[in-house]
Design a protein around this motif. Structure first.
Motif, mmCIF file in Angstrom:
data_model
loop_
_atom_site.group_PDB
_atom_site.id
_atom_site.type_symbol
_atom_site.label_atom_id
_atom_site.label_comp_id
_atom_site.label_asym_id
_atom_site.label_seq_id
_atom_site.Cartn_x
_atom_site.Cartn_y
_atom_site.Cartn_z
ATOM 1 N N ASP A 58 1.082 -1.265 0.188
ATOM 2 C CA ASP A 58 0.351 -0.577 -0.045
ATOM 3 C C ASP A 58 0.795 1.514 -0.186
ATOM 4 O O ASP A 58 0.164 2.043 -0.729
ATOM 5 N N ARG A 59 2.006 0.980 0.863
ATOM 6 C CA ARG A 59 3.091 2.787 0.823
ATOM 7 C C ARG A 59 3.271 2.420 -1.084
ATOM 8 O O ARG A 59 3.471 3.901 -0.742
ATOM 9 N N LEU A 60 3.871 1.501 -1.264
ATOM 10 C CA LEU A 60 4.215 1.925 -2.707
ATOM 11 C C LEU A 60 2.541 2.158 -3.046
ATOM 12 O O LEU A 60 3.707 3.419 -5.123
ATOM 13 N N ALA A 61 1.598 1.739 -3.570
ATOM 14 C CA ALA A 61 0.917 1.893 -4.479
ATOM 15 C C ALA A 61 0.842 3.973 -4.556
ATOM 16 O O ALA A 61 0.131 4.423 -5.202
ATOM 17 N N GLU A 62 0.596 4.070 -2.839
ATOM 18 C CA GLU A 62 0.534 5.605 -2.684
ATOM 19 C C GLU A 62 1.592 6.568 -3.421
ATOM 20 O O GLU A 62 1.306 7.892 -3.949
ATOM 21 N N ILE A 63 3.079 5.825 -3.232
ATOM 22 C CA ILE A 63 4.386 6.470 -4.111
ATOM 23 C C ILE A 63 3.092 7.044 -5.269
ATOM 24 O O ILE A 63 3.615 7.801 -5.848
ATOM 25 N N VAL A 64 3.320 5.335 -5.776
ATOM 26 C CA VAL A 64 2.807 5.674 -7.404
ATOM 27 C C VAL A 64 1.489 6.222 -7.968
ATOM 28 O O VAL A 64 2.147 7.562 -9.377
ATOM 29 N N GLU A 65 0.803 6.122 -7.184
ATOM 30 C CA GLU A 65 -0.401 6.896 -7.949
ATOM 31 C C GLU A 65 -0.125 8.195 -6.904
ATOM 32 O O GLU A 65 -0.627 8.961 -8.373
ATOM 33 N N ALA A 66 0.237 9.163 -6.528
ATOM 34 C CA ALA A 66 0.987 10.264 -6.215
ATOM 35 C C ALA A 66 1.691 10.996 -7.624
ATOM 36 O O ALA A 66 1.642 12.081 -8.311
ATOM 37 N N TYR A 67 2.724 10.098 -7.683
ATOM 38 C CA TYR A 67 3.452 10.431 -8.922
ATOM 39 C C TYR A 67 2.706 10.909 -10.283
ATOM 40 O O TYR A 67 2.457 11.723 -10.846
ATOM 41 N N THR A 68 1.323 9.969 -10.499
ATOM 42 C CA THR A 68 0.729 9.682 -11.721
ATOM 43 C C THR A 68 0.423 10.810 -11.776
ATOM 44 O O THR A 68 -0.690 11.598 -12.868
ATOM 45 N N ARG A 69 -0.445 11.518 -10.290
ATOM 46 C CA ARG A 69 -1.281 12.270 -10.614
ATOM 47 C C ARG A 69 -0.568 14.093 -10.312
ATOM 48 O O ARG A 69 -1.164 14.838 -10.635
ATOM 49 N N GLN A 70 0.867 13.966 -10.272
ATOM 50 C CA GLN A 70 1.731 16.050 -10.458
ATOM 51 C C GLN A 70 1.445 15.904 -11.690
ATOM 52 O O GLN A 70 0.572 15.609 -12.655
#
Length: 113
Positions: free
Chosen positions: A101-113
């Motif tokens: 879940d921590r990794l998914a948060e990082i990646v999803e935040a990256y895609t929203r930038q």
């Protein structure tokens, strides 16, 4: 075992730095275990293995991350392991899921930038 797979567009080095920093700062016990890199022309692959202690599960879990890219076309695959305390089947996988879940948060935040 839990798995997270994502295709995305972005900067290979930037995403890899964010993953590394985010995983290591996400838990006091998180550590970088090892990794490898490969490149041929514009195609790149980075493999990273992290480990952390799961307080909820009372055990250690690992997270293997593979990031592949060609130009700004990226593919990420992350798989957790460990964490179970049973002999013949998996129980108590909270730590694996939280790590992923921590990794998914990082990646999803990256895609929203």
């Amino acid at each position: 075992m839990a798995k997270y797979v994502k295709r995305l567009t972005g900067d290979f080095d930037d995403l890899l730095r964010r993953i590394d920093g985010g995983i290591l700062s996400g838990s006091m016990s998180a550590s970088y275990e090892d990794g490898s890199d490969w490149q041929a022309d514009s195609t790149r692959v980075a493999v990273r293995v992290y480990e952390r202690y799961s307080y909820a599960g009372g055990n250690r879990v690992s997270l293997s991350v593979t990031l592949a890219g060609s130009g700004d076309d990226l593919f990420l695959s992350a798989i957790t392991s460990g964490g179970s305390q049973a002999v013949f089947f998996k129980i108590n996988t909270w730590g694996e899921e939280a790590f992923l879940d921590r990794l998914a948060e990082i990646v999803e935040a990256y895609t929203r930038q």
